[in-house]
Design a protein around this motif. Structure first.
Motif, PDB file in Angstrom:
ATOM      1  N   ARG A 211      90.205 -70.545 140.908  1.00 53.00           N
ATOM      2  CA  ARG A 211      90.424 -71.099 139.570  1.00 53.00           C
ATOM      3  C   ARG A 211      90.097 -72.598 139.531  1.00 53.00           C
ATOM      4  N   PHE A 215      85.269 -70.277 139.889  1.00 55.00           N
ATOM      5  CA  PHE A 215      85.858 -69.184 139.131  1.00 55.00           C
ATOM      6  C   PHE A 215      84.882 -68.036 138.870  1.00 55.00           C
ATOM      7  N   THR A 216      83.642 -68.356 138.546  1.00 57.57           N
ATOM      8  CA  THR A 216      82.661 -67.305 138.270  1.00 57.57           C
ATOM      9  C   THR A 216      81.539 -67.287 139.306  1.00 57.57           C
ATOM     10  N   ASP A 220      82.485 -73.460 139.244  1.00 56.06           N
ATOM     11  CA  ASP A 220      83.163 -73.889 138.022  1.00 56.06           C
ATOM     12  C   ASP A 220      84.668 -73.656 138.108  1.00 56.06           C
ATOM     13  N   THR A 221      85.377 -74.163 137.113  1.00 59.90           N
ATOM     14  CA  THR A 221      86.831 -73.977 137.040  1.00 59.90           C
ATOM     15  C   THR A 221      87.160 -72.909 136.004  1.00 59.90           C
ATOM     16  N   ASP A 222      88.392 -72.439 136.035  1.00 60.14           N
ATOM     17  CA  ASP A 222      88.854 -71.428 135.090  1.00 60.14           C
ATOM     18  C   ASP A 222      89.089 -72.096 133.733  1.00 60.14           C
ATOM     19  N   PRO A 223      88.323 -71.729 132.703  1.00 64.55           N
ATOM     20  CA  PRO A 223      88.466 -72.370 131.397  1.00 64.55           C
ATOM     21  C   PRO A 223      89.803 -72.073 130.724  1.00 64.55           C
ATOM     22  N   SER A 224      90.523 -71.053 131.212  1.00 65.87           N
ATOM     23  CA  SER A 224      91.812 -70.723 130.594  1.00 65.87           C
ATOM     24  C   SER A 224      92.950 -71.580 131.138  1.00 65.87           C
ATOM     25  N   ASP A 226      94.660 -75.308 131.930  1.00 67.25           N
ATOM     26  CA  ASP A 226      94.657 -76.689 131.463  1.00 67.25           C
ATOM     27  C   ASP A 226      93.889 -77.578 132.450  1.00 67.25           C
ATOM     28  N   GLN A 227      92.911 -78.290 131.937  1.00 65.38           N
ATOM     29  CA  GLN A 227      92.034 -79.070 132.814  1.00 65.38           C
ATOM     30  C   GLN A 227      92.752 -80.224 133.511  1.00 65.38           C
ATOM     31  N   ARG A 267      99.280 -73.198 129.343  1.00 64.69           N
ATOM     32  CA  ARG A 267      98.100 -72.863 130.144  1.00 64.69           C
ATOM     33  C   ARG A 267      98.178 -73.499 131.546  1.00 64.69           C
ATOM     34  N   GLU A 272      96.263 -66.278 138.284  1.00 65.14           N
ATOM     35  CA  GLU A 272      95.633 -65.566 137.172  1.00 65.14           C
ATOM     36  C   GLU A 272      96.602 -64.556 136.575  1.00 65.14           C
TER      37      GLU A 272
END
Length: 329
Positions: A211, A215-216, A220-224, A226-227, A267, A272
């Motif tokens: 995350r 993530f994908t 990248d980071t998990d967009p869901s 909070d950054q 968030r 997950e």
């Protein structure tokens, strides 16, 4: 988690078959005060030992609560998670259980009970009583624990990691979580309520590293998530970190309260499977209710723990009462 049509059909069929088995939360043969005559001081002995333990090692509260969950979800609440294996082929050595701690505490409680009432109190009941007592010790709710469980004789490495019937993984989505609980006779409310136990939990960085960093599969980071929270977590958890622990409920992980739900709604759920609670109308509604003045979380937690404690229990002449929790008689 993606499934082909064929594999999804097999998945559903396996769930239906499992639902016909005896793992549902029924609990025939259990009752409050089961040891009232055979070992009247049983619960007092457990409470006394746990008070001493929590006074010096409060961080064990989360792992000992989680131990009950891990035990009940595999083969029912039969103490199978406690069994050792010279070849490391029991549940205890399966990947989802490697982060469990406090087995020595269960042994300590068992030793005290054996001195008072030899061969009477099962290890499965000890795990259930300890889960209640560590919750109370961290300012959480008290509930009456049904007892009368017997100990199982089988513990298999493969069971916790079984794709269908194993423990729900930290990356589980809401659909998988609901299915995992349903096959054990627990409903969606039980799912979100019992997830609230994460308020006193911790997790290895490796359980949510993707995350933060990949993530994908594209760095990248998990967009869901909070950054700003991701930025803070990256300071603690570096890539491929297998040892560092992070609090599931930062700032409150030693106190049983509703702050875990507050974090999830912002968030900031660490796993997950925590964030997934926002993806279902019923679980999301409960999250919102639990951070309001009308929260029933403490009462609900006790009810769901009793219900979970009935999953697949052995009673009567089934199983055995182990003399030592780490091995069969």
């Amino acid at each position: 988690m993606a499934f082909s049509k064929n594999s999804f059909g097999v998945f559903v069929l396996q769930i239906m078959v499992l639902a016909l088995l005896s793992l549902h939360a029924e609990g025939q043969g259990l009752k409050v005060g089961f040891y009232e005559k055979s070992c009247p001081q049983a619960e007092k002995i457990v409470s006394t030992v746990m008070s001493d333990v929590m006074a010096v090692a409060p961080s064990l509260s989360g792992p000992l609560l989680r131990m009950h969950f891990h035990d009940c979800f595999i083969r029912g609440c039969d103490g199978s998670v406690l069994l050792d294996s010279p070849t490391r082929q029991s549940e205890k050595f399966s990947p989802p259980n490697l982060s469990l701690r406090g087995f020595n505490i269960i042994d300590k409680v068992k030793l005290a009970l054996e001195k008072a009432c030899p061969g009477v109190v099962s290890c499965a009941d000890i795990v259930a009583l300890v889960a209640r007592d560590v919750t109370v010790a961290t300012k959480g709710p008290y509930w009456e624990v049904e007892t009368g469980r017997r100990d199982g004789k089988v513990s298999l490495f493969a069971d916790p990691i079984n794709r269908v019937t194993g423990l729900p993984p930290p990356f589980a989505n809401i659909t998988l979580l609901k299915q995992s609980f349903a096959m054990r006779g627990l409903n969606t409310k039980d799912l979100v309520v019992l997830s609230g136990g994460h308020t006193i939990g911790m997790s290895h960085c490796s359980s949510f590293e993707n995350r933060l960093y990949n993530f994908t599969g594209k760095g990248d980071t998990d967009p869901s998530m909070d950054q700003n929270y991701i930025a803070r977590l990256k300071l603690k958890c570096k890539p491929r970190d297998q040892t560092t622990l992070a609090e599931l409920d930062p700032g409150s992980f030693k106190t049983f309260d509703d702050s875990y739900f507050r974090l999830v709604t912002k968030r900031r759920g660490l796993l997950e499977s925590d964030a997934a609670l926002l993806n279902d109308p019923e679980t999301r509604a409960y999250l919102i209710q639990s951070i309001s003045h009308g929260s029933t979380f403490f009462k609900d937690f006790g009810v769901s723990m009793v219900k979970m404690g009935r999953i697949g229990v052995l009673t009567g002449s089934q199983g055995e009462v182990r003399k030592v929790c780490t091995k069969t008689n």
